[in-house]
Write a protein that holds these residues in place. Structure first.
Motif, mmCIF file in Angstrom:
data_model
loop_
_atom_site.group_PDB
_atom_site.id
_atom_site.type_symbol
_atom_site.label_atom_id
_atom_site.label_comp_id
_atom_site.label_asym_id
_atom_site.label_seq_id
_atom_site.Cartn_x
_atom_site.Cartn_y
_atom_site.Cartn_z
ATOM 1 N N PRO A 277 0.260 -0.658 0.203
ATOM 2 C CA PRO A 277 -0.606 0.171 -0.016
ATOM 3 C C PRO A 277 0.743 1.186 -0.152
ATOM 4 N N VAL A 278 0.390 2.287 0.040
ATOM 5 C CA VAL A 278 0.551 3.618 -0.336
ATOM 6 C C VAL A 278 0.205 3.958 0.611
ATOM 7 N N SER A 286 6.304 8.751 -5.038
ATOM 8 C CA SER A 286 6.150 7.253 -4.568
ATOM 9 C C SER A 286 5.211 6.344 -5.745
ATOM 10 N N LEU A 287 3.706 7.036 -5.301
ATOM 11 C CA LEU A 287 3.124 6.021 -6.136
ATOM 12 C C LEU A 287 2.961 5.708 -7.103
ATOM 13 N N LEU A 288 3.576 6.585 -7.951
ATOM 14 C CA LEU A 288 3.514 6.359 -9.457
ATOM 15 C C LEU A 288 5.445 5.972 -9.298
ATOM 16 N N ASP A 289 6.246 5.664 -8.308
ATOM 17 C CA ASP A 289 7.050 4.771 -8.998
ATOM 18 C C ASP A 289 6.971 3.212 -7.952
ATOM 19 N N LEU A 290 5.774 3.245 -7.249
ATOM 20 C CA LEU A 290 5.431 1.709 -6.671
ATOM 21 C C LEU A 290 4.497 1.137 -7.918
ATOM 22 N N LEU A 291 4.337 1.872 -9.025
ATOM 23 C CA LEU A 291 3.378 1.025 -10.272
ATOM 24 C C LEU A 291 4.589 1.099 -11.160
ATOM 25 N N VAL A 302 -4.831 2.365 -0.321
ATOM 26 C CA VAL A 302 -4.224 3.123 0.447
ATOM 27 C C VAL A 302 -4.367 3.373 1.589
ATOM 28 N N VAL A 303 -3.849 3.492 2.625
ATOM 29 C CA VAL A 303 -3.769 4.133 3.978
ATOM 30 C C VAL A 303 -3.561 4.932 4.890
ATOM 31 N N ASP A 304 -4.060 5.162 6.282
ATOM 32 C CA ASP A 304 -3.860 6.078 7.098
ATOM 33 C C ASP A 304 -2.571 5.454 7.353
ATOM 34 N N ALA A 305 -1.777 6.700 8.879
ATOM 35 C CA ALA A 305 -1.230 6.479 9.204
ATOM 36 C C ALA A 305 -0.475 5.449 10.342
ATOM 37 N N GLN A 306 -2.457 4.859 10.869
ATOM 38 C CA GLN A 306 -2.120 3.382 11.629
ATOM 39 C C GLN A 306 -2.394 2.678 10.956
ATOM 40 N N SER A 329 4.252 18.400 -12.364
ATOM 41 C CA SER A 329 4.198 19.225 -11.584
ATOM 42 C C SER A 329 2.419 19.779 -11.497
ATOM 43 N N LEU A 330 1.516 19.229 -11.990
ATOM 44 C CA LEU A 330 0.146 18.874 -11.224
ATOM 45 C C LEU A 330 0.574 18.256 -9.949
ATOM 46 N N ILE A 331 0.927 16.929 -10.038
ATOM 47 C CA ILE A 331 1.038 16.035 -9.058
ATOM 48 C C ILE A 331 2.062 16.701 -8.354
ATOM 49 N N GLN A 332 2.578 17.406 -7.940
ATOM 50 C CA GLN A 332 3.892 18.484 -7.078
ATOM 51 C C GLN A 332 3.114 19.090 -6.590
ATOM 52 N N ASN A 333 1.935 19.718 -6.260
ATOM 53 C CA ASN A 333 1.276 21.023 -6.150
ATOM 54 C C ASN A 333 0.483 19.809 -4.785
ATOM 55 N N LYS A 334 1.404 21.649 -3.473
ATOM 56 C CA LYS A 334 0.958 20.446 -2.444
ATOM 57 C C LYS A 334 0.544 21.973 -1.711
ATOM 58 N N SER A 335 -0.195 22.724 -2.739
ATOM 59 C CA SER A 335 -1.083 23.984 -1.963
ATOM 60 C C SER A 335 -2.261 23.865 -0.914
ATOM 61 N N SER A 336 -2.617 22.934 -0.700
ATOM 62 C CA SER A 336 -3.793 21.776 -0.361
ATOM 63 C C SER A 336 -3.583 21.171 1.294
ATOM 64 N N ASN A 337 -3.966 21.848 1.986
ATOM 65 C CA ASN A 337 -3.815 20.458 3.175
ATOM 66 C C ASN A 337 -4.166 19.565 2.893
#
Length: 585
Positions: A277-278, A286-291, A302-306, A329-337
């Motif tokens: 999982p990611v 990291s997701l793209l690298d895994l694929l 997809v899992v959470d921190a737990q 560049s869209l994938i690297q956008n980190k403007s959202s929380n």
């Protein structure tokens, strides 16, 4: 945010927080705690509801609630190993109506205490009236976009529950106590809860059985597929943080293990696909690298921190982004929380390893688009089962059960009979267990031959199907020994079951006469040699039964004890005029 009046600071000093654990329904491992307010009565309020009504009328509801959140979070961090828990916090629906409602205040508090957004689950109760659904949806979307988990509390008692599911799918649903009270005795409640669980699971929601007070309620909630449990049976709310423990052994499988499911679990574990999982906090890279590394991988859990599953991401959903000129560049956008990963997550049925295989298949079959199911153990992701593998699992289990069938009658054999008996004692359901043994079968078999002996055995097996209802479990122990069991209900009462068994005994005694020569029927016996070679009379065939009622109040408390009683009471039944020994214990 404007400062609070000294009166409300005094309120915060007087109020205290109790915590009640929410645990995995299969393992008893703690999942989180709900924060419950204590002390409003000391402040002169009749109830917690009237206290918040007062804050709303004074137009300080939001300001006070933010201060209260910090007080709750501060105490939450005193619980042992709080880093691995989720904090359930009750929201008032009217917060958005406050003029000073603003974004980011909870995030600031979490940063001070070094907590992740997913550690907080905001609960919204369906008991509170939701007059403006659009207004409410905005509140839910606000906390969802901030990265918090959202739960619907008291689901089923209000008028807006299914509207809430339609407008904004929550992460968690808490089924109201009304539906769980005496669910072990109320088939209508059991049906409703099963359907709620199925719907929630298909939408990717986890289900909490809230307010469970008895072991029998717990077992039914487990049977219908609830993921988590909360209530007095787990632990009463406590003001002492050190009383919250990591595992509640009386809930765990160590004490309430369903032995019937063990063989299913072994089959599943053999075929479980441990897809890597990611974690939701990781980057899209990291997701793209895994694929890229896993050529045959078309989806990623997809899992959470737990390590609790949140859904899956399909490769095909990412292709339009990956192959666009500005994809990287869209994938690297980190403007959202919120992590960019969550944009692509799709729901998928999540099942516990200890769930009955039938429940797993049922949940999957109701999901039209899911490629399979995610499997968890103690709420933690352990692997994936595709549709193809589930078919293989069912086939393997069917072969195992087919090998256990009696080759003559094709009734379930000792393995499944023992599973049924074990399950009866685990659930403590009011059940009637019946043992049958032929009378004078050996002389008949010796005199008329084993082929006719087999015909007599098949006669009884056929009568078991025809003379009693389909509600009975029917099994063939071997030779001339049979078993039946039935769970008691308003329709299948103990008196009715005893009457049906007595009718079955009479019917067999009448029909089996046709398997004798005319002279033996007229004489009412056969003349044959006994084991010492002495010629003597043997009565015509019949069947005797030991009928035992077991349940929570029964003095027979284990399968081993039951078998001993069957062996002893068999002699009593054969001497009785109705060929029955009835034990209501």
């Amino acid at each position: 945010m404007e400062p609070l009046h000294t009166l409300y600071h005094r309120y915060l000093e007087v109020l205290d927080i109790a915590f009640q654990p929410i645990v995995d329904i299969h393992s008893g491992t703690i999942y989180g705690v709900e924060a419950l307010l204590r002390g409003t009565d000391i402040l002169g309020f009749e109830s917690i509801h009237s206290f918040f009504d007062s804050l709303f009328e004074d137009k300080v509801l939001y300001t006070f609630d933010v201060r209260l959140r910090e007080k709750v979070i501060q105490k939450f961090c005193m619980i042992p190993e709080y880093e691995n828990l989720k904090l359930f916090y009750n929201l008032d629906n009217r917060l958005l109506e406050m003029a000073n409602f603003s974004k980011g205040n909870t995030s600031k508090i979490l940063r001070r205490y070094k907590l992740d957004h997913k550690a907080i689950v905001f609960e919204l109760s369906e008991r509170n009236e939701i007059g403006d659904m659009a207004h409410f949806t905005k509140l839910m979307q606000h906390y969802d976009h901030e990265g918090f988990s959202v739960a619907i509390d008291d689901f089923g008692v209000g008028q807006s529950g299914y509207k809430l599911l339609y407008h904004c799918t929550p992460d968690i649903i808490k089924i109201d106590r009304f539906f769980l009270t005496d669910i072990d005795k109320d088939s209508k409640k059991k049906l409703l809860v099963r359907h709620i669980v199925q719907l929630a699971t298909l939408m990717g929601c986890r289900v909490i059985a809230e307010g469970v007070e008895t072991e029998r309620e717990l077992l039914v909630c487990k049977e219908v597929g609830c993921h988590l449990v909360q209530g007095y049976f787990v632990q009463r709310p406590t003001l002492q943080c050190n009383e919250i423990v990591q595992k509640y052994l009386h809930i765990s499988g160590e004490f309430l293990v369903d032995k019937r499911a063990k063989s299913d679990q072994n089959i599943i574990l053999k075929r479980l696909e441990p897809l890597k999982p990611v974690v939701i906090g990781e980057s899209m890279e990291s997701l793209l690298d895994l694929l890229k590394k896993e050529d045959e991988m078309f989806m990623v859990p997809v899992v959470d921190a737990q390590h609790q599953p949140m859904g899956i991401i399909h490769e095909h959903r990412l292709k339009s982004v990956i192959y666009s000129p500005y994809g990287r560049s869209l994938i690297q956008n980190k403007s959202s929380n919120l992590s960019i990963l969550e944009t692509y997550i799709e729901p998928i049925p999540v099942v516990d390893l200890t769930m009955p295989l039938e429940t797993m298949v049922e949940l999957f079959s109701l999901s039209q688009n899911a490629p399979g199911i995610l499997v968890v153990e103690s709420s933690k992701y352990i692997g994936y089962l595709s549709a193809r593998v589930m078919i293989e699992v069912i086939h393997e289990r069917s072969l195992i059960r087919a090998r256990d069938e009696n080759p003559l009658t094709h009734l379930p054999g000792n393995f499944m009979i023992n599973e049924y008996i074990a399950h009866t004692f685990e659930t403590k359901n009011e059940t009637v267990l019946c043992y049958f043994d032929f009378d004078h079968f050996k002389p008949y078999n010796d005199y008329y031959g084993f082929r006719n002996g087999d015909r007599v055995i098949l006669l009884f097996a056929d009568l078991m199907h025809k003379a009693v209802s389909q509600d009975y479990f029917k099994g063939h122990i071997g030779g001339d020994d049979f078993f039946m069991g039935i769970t008691l209900s308003e329709t299948n009462t103990f008196e009715r079951v005893c009457g049906e068994i007595e009718s079955l005994i009479r019917k067999f005694s009448d029909d089996v006469r046709e398997f004798y020569d005319i002279k033996d029927r007229e004489r009412g016996c056969i003349i044959a040699e006994d084991r010492e070679g002495t010629s003597r009379e043997f009565k015509l065939l019949g069947v005797s039964s030991v009928v035992i009622r077991v349940g929570s109040a029964s003095t027979i408390n284990s399968p081993e004890h039951l078998h001993r009683v069957f062996a002893i009471e068999k002699k009593t039944a054969k001497k009785a005029s109705n060929h029955m020994s009835i034990i209501d214990m």
